[in-house]
Motif scaffolding. Sequence first.
Motif, PDB file in Angstrom:
ATOM      1  N   ILE A  43       0.864  -1.187   0.000  1.00 20.61           N
ATOM      2  CA  ILE A  43       0.000   0.000   0.000  1.00 20.61           C
ATOM      3  C   ILE A  43       0.895   1.229   0.000  1.00 20.61           C
ATOM      4  N   ARG A  44       0.594   2.173  -0.906  1.00 21.35           N
ATOM      5  CA  ARG A  44       1.330   3.442  -0.964  1.00 21.35           C
ATOM      6  C   ARG A  44       0.315   4.577  -0.984  1.00 21.35           C
ATOM      7  N   PRO A  45       0.206   5.359   0.097  1.00 24.87           N
ATOM      8  CA  PRO A  45      -0.722   6.498   0.080  1.00 24.87           C
ATOM      9  C   PRO A  45      -0.322   7.506  -0.990  1.00 24.87           C
ATOM     10  N   GLY A  46      -1.318   8.188  -1.559  1.00 19.47           N
ATOM     11  CA  GLY A  46      -1.071   9.187  -2.587  1.00 19.47           C
ATOM     12  C   GLY A  46      -0.868  10.567  -2.004  1.00 19.47           C
ATOM     13  N   SER A  47      -0.578  11.520  -2.890  1.00 20.78           N
ATOM     14  CA  SER A  47      -0.333  12.896  -2.459  1.00 20.78           C
ATOM     15  C   SER A  47      -1.622  13.651  -2.171  1.00 20.78           C
ATOM     16  N   THR A  48      -2.751  13.173  -2.692  1.00 14.64           N
ATOM     17  CA  THR A  48      -4.036  13.813  -2.427  1.00 14.64           C
ATOM     18  C   THR A  48      -4.862  12.921  -1.519  1.00 14.64           C
ATOM     19  N   PRO A  49      -5.710  13.500  -0.670  1.00 10.52           N
ATOM     20  CA  PRO A  49      -6.515  12.686   0.242  1.00 10.52           C
ATOM     21  C   PRO A  49      -7.388  11.693  -0.514  1.00 10.52           C
ATOM     22  N   GLY A  50      -7.455  10.464   0.017  1.00 14.18           N
ATOM     23  CA  GLY A  50      -8.316   9.444  -0.568  1.00 14.18           C
ATOM     24  C   GLY A  50      -7.734   8.725  -1.760  1.00 14.18           C
ATOM     25  N   SER A  51      -6.455   8.955  -2.074  1.00 17.29           N
ATOM     26  CA  SER A  51      -5.844   8.307  -3.231  1.00 17.29           C
ATOM     27  C   SER A  51      -4.620   7.523  -2.791  1.00 17.29           C
ATOM     28  N   GLY A  52      -4.105   6.690  -3.719  1.00 16.27           N
ATOM     29  CA  GLY A  52      -2.915   5.914  -3.427  1.00 16.27           C
ATOM     30  C   GLY A  52      -2.763   4.794  -4.437  1.00 16.27           C
ATOM     31  N   ALA A  53      -1.956   3.804  -4.100  1.00 15.49           N
ATOM     32  CA  ALA A  53      -1.719   2.664  -4.985  1.00 15.49           C
ATOM     33  C   ALA A  53      -1.581   1.408  -4.137  1.00 15.49           C
ATOM     34  N   VAL A  54      -2.052   0.289  -4.677  1.00  9.10           N
ATOM     35  CA  VAL A  54      -1.945  -1.001  -3.998  1.00  9.10           C
ATOM     36  C   VAL A  54      -1.484  -2.043  -5.009  1.00  9.10           C
ATOM     37  N   ARG A  55      -0.830  -3.078  -4.510  1.00 13.60           N
ATOM     38  CA  ARG A  55      -0.525  -4.246  -5.335  1.00 13.60           C
ATOM     39  C   ARG A  55      -1.430  -5.384  -4.889  1.00 13.60           C
ATOM     40  N   VAL A  56      -2.069  -6.028  -5.868  1.00 16.31           N
ATOM     41  CA  VAL A  56      -2.979  -7.143  -5.601  1.00 16.31           C
ATOM     42  C   VAL A  56      -2.373  -8.391  -6.232  1.00 16.31           C
ATOM     43  N   GLU A  57      -2.258  -9.462  -5.454  1.00 19.06           N
ATOM     44  CA  GLU A  57      -1.694 -10.718  -5.944  1.00 19.06           C
ATOM     45  C   GLU A  57      -2.624 -11.862  -5.564  1.00 19.06           C
ATOM     46  N   VAL A  64     -10.957 -14.243 -13.823  1.00 20.61           N
ATOM     47  CA  VAL A  64     -10.123 -13.089 -13.488  1.00 20.61           C
ATOM     48  C   VAL A  64      -9.099 -12.895 -14.599  1.00 20.61           C
ATOM     49  N   ARG A  65      -8.955 -11.663 -15.058  1.00 21.06           N
ATOM     50  CA  ARG A  65      -8.051 -11.403 -16.178  1.00 21.06           C
ATOM     51  C   ARG A  65      -6.580 -11.451 -15.757  1.00 21.06           C
ATOM     52  N   TYR A  66      -6.254 -10.874 -14.594  1.00 22.97           N
ATOM     53  CA  TYR A  66      -4.851 -10.773 -14.194  1.00 22.97           C
ATOM     54  C   TYR A  66      -4.711 -11.259 -12.752  1.00 22.97           C
ATOM     55  N   ASP A  67      -3.718 -12.125 -12.531  1.00 22.16           N
ATOM     56  CA  ASP A  67      -3.514 -12.632 -11.181  1.00 22.16           C
ATOM     57  C   ASP A  67      -2.658 -11.703 -10.330  1.00 22.16           C
ATOM     58  N   LYS A  68      -2.015 -10.719 -10.948  1.00 19.77           N
ATOM     59  CA  LYS A  68      -1.185  -9.771 -10.206  1.00 19.77           C
ATOM     60  C   LYS A  68      -1.291  -8.420 -10.902  1.00 19.77           C
ATOM     61  N   ALA A  69      -1.446  -7.337 -10.115  1.00 20.12           N
ATOM     62  CA  ALA A  69      -1.605  -6.009 -10.721  1.00 20.12           C
ATOM     63  C   ALA A  69      -1.204  -4.933  -9.719  1.00 20.12           C
ATOM     64  N   ASP A  70      -0.603  -3.864 -10.264  1.00 20.82           N
ATOM     65  CA  ASP A  70      -0.386  -2.628  -9.505  1.00 20.82           C
ATOM     66  C   ASP A  70      -1.529  -1.690  -9.853  1.00 20.82           C
ATOM     67  N   VAL A  71      -2.304  -1.311  -8.844  1.00 17.51           N
ATOM     68  CA  VAL A  71      -3.565  -0.605  -9.070  1.00 17.51           C
ATOM     69  C   VAL A  71      -3.479   0.792  -8.468  1.00 17.51           C
ATOM     70  N   ALA A  72      -3.745   1.803  -9.291  1.00 14.15           N
ATOM     71  CA  ALA A  72      -3.833   3.182  -8.809  1.00 14.15           C
ATOM     72  C   ALA A  72      -5.268   3.455  -8.381  1.00 14.15           C
ATOM     73  N   VAL A  73      -5.428   3.958  -7.167  1.00 15.78           N
ATOM     74  CA  VAL A  73      -6.751   4.273  -6.621  1.00 15.78           C
ATOM     75  C   VAL A  73      -6.874   5.789  -6.553  1.00 15.78           C
ATOM     76  N   LEU A  74      -7.854   6.339  -7.256  1.00 15.99           N
ATOM     77  CA  LEU A  74      -8.083   7.776  -7.273  1.00 15.99           C
ATOM     78  C   LEU A  74      -9.108   8.160  -6.215  1.00 15.99           C
ATOM     79  N   SER A 110      -1.512  -1.186 -18.682  1.00 13.33           N
ATOM     80  CA  SER A 110      -0.116  -1.353 -19.083  1.00 13.33           C
ATOM     81  C   SER A 110       0.241  -2.836 -19.075  1.00 13.33           C
ATOM     82  N   LYS A 111       0.816  -3.323 -20.170  1.00 12.03           N
ATOM     83  CA  LYS A 111       1.124  -4.743 -20.298  1.00 12.03           C
ATOM     84  C   LYS A 111       2.479  -5.079 -19.683  1.00 12.03           C
ATOM     85  N   SER A 112       2.762  -4.513 -18.533  1.00 14.58           N
ATOM     86  CA  SER A 112       3.984  -4.856 -17.812  1.00 14.58           C
ATOM     87  C   SER A 112       3.705  -6.073 -16.942  1.00 14.58           C
ATOM     88  N   ARG A 113       4.685  -6.463 -16.182  1.00 15.10           N
ATOM     89  CA  ARG A 113       4.493  -7.589 -15.269  1.00 15.10           C
ATOM     90  C   ARG A 113       4.930  -7.161 -13.881  1.00 15.10           C
TER      91      ARG A 113
END
Length: 298
Positions: A43-57, A64-74, A110-113
């Motif tokens: 979990i990485r909190p964002g610079s604005t309230p209520g935002s951030g990023a999480v990794r889901v595995e 389910v399309r992807y078993d692992k993803a870095d997700v930006a939460v706005l 993004s088609k990264s891994r």
Amino acid sequence: MNPRRISARLLLLLGALAAFACAKPEPPPPVPTVDTRGLVTSIRPGSTPGSGAVRVEGAPRPDVRYDKADVAVLASTRIVARTGLGDRPAVFADLELGDRVQVVFQGPVSKSRPVRAVAHQVVILEKVRGFAPEPPPQPIPNPVPEAATTDLAPAAAPPPAPPKPPRKVEQAIVLRDVRTGDQQVFDRVVFEFEGPKLPRYEVELVKQPAACASGAAVKVAGRAFLQVRLTPARAHNDAGAPTVATLQRTVRLPVIREIRETCDYEGVVIWVVGLAARKSHRVLELEEPARLVIDVER
């Protein structure tokens, strides 16, 4: 050709066609309905309230399309917690490491891994520490019937606030005399007051003397100006007549050139001492009578 062989072949062909017609088609593979599902591993909190990023595995699954993803939460991402009583709103701060979530993306991926994308919706399926209990419903008070209110005594008015004590007005100390003197190594200015106490005072060098009421510049002889501010003080009597004999005086001392009153207004008295040059000074307090003494070094 032998008719029996032809009949046997026809029977075999007809049997194969019948078996093919009776066979059930295999169902198509399930279409994924969720972009990613699994545990929150970072979990990485964002610079604005209520935002951030999480990794889901999570484990690969057909829905389910992807078993692992870095997700930006706005801040605009919809976040809900799926409890036994239904979905309830949640916020980014409710996400914790180890929570099981599922995410639906919005926009390009993004088609990264692992893949990277922006979340349209985050559903918290299981909390690592369990969901907080729902607050119990607050009882609604029964309204008092309108007819019954006529029998109630009117509410007592709050007691009046106690009167504020009168503000203590400081008595202005009367300035009786201003004089100068030769002290061999100093030029001296003496301010003498009526009574045993001195008013508060400020003694400082100023660039330009000014009248306190209008702010207009006041001409004082000299190249440097020492200002003496007295408060609460006055240099006049109840009839408005000055209590100091001379409000301006030309002085013939090595350093002091002139002394002049520039203010006697609303408890403030200001005198300016014109100096031949910028010099250091000292301030003394004397008693019987109360005097403020300023010695200017030659």
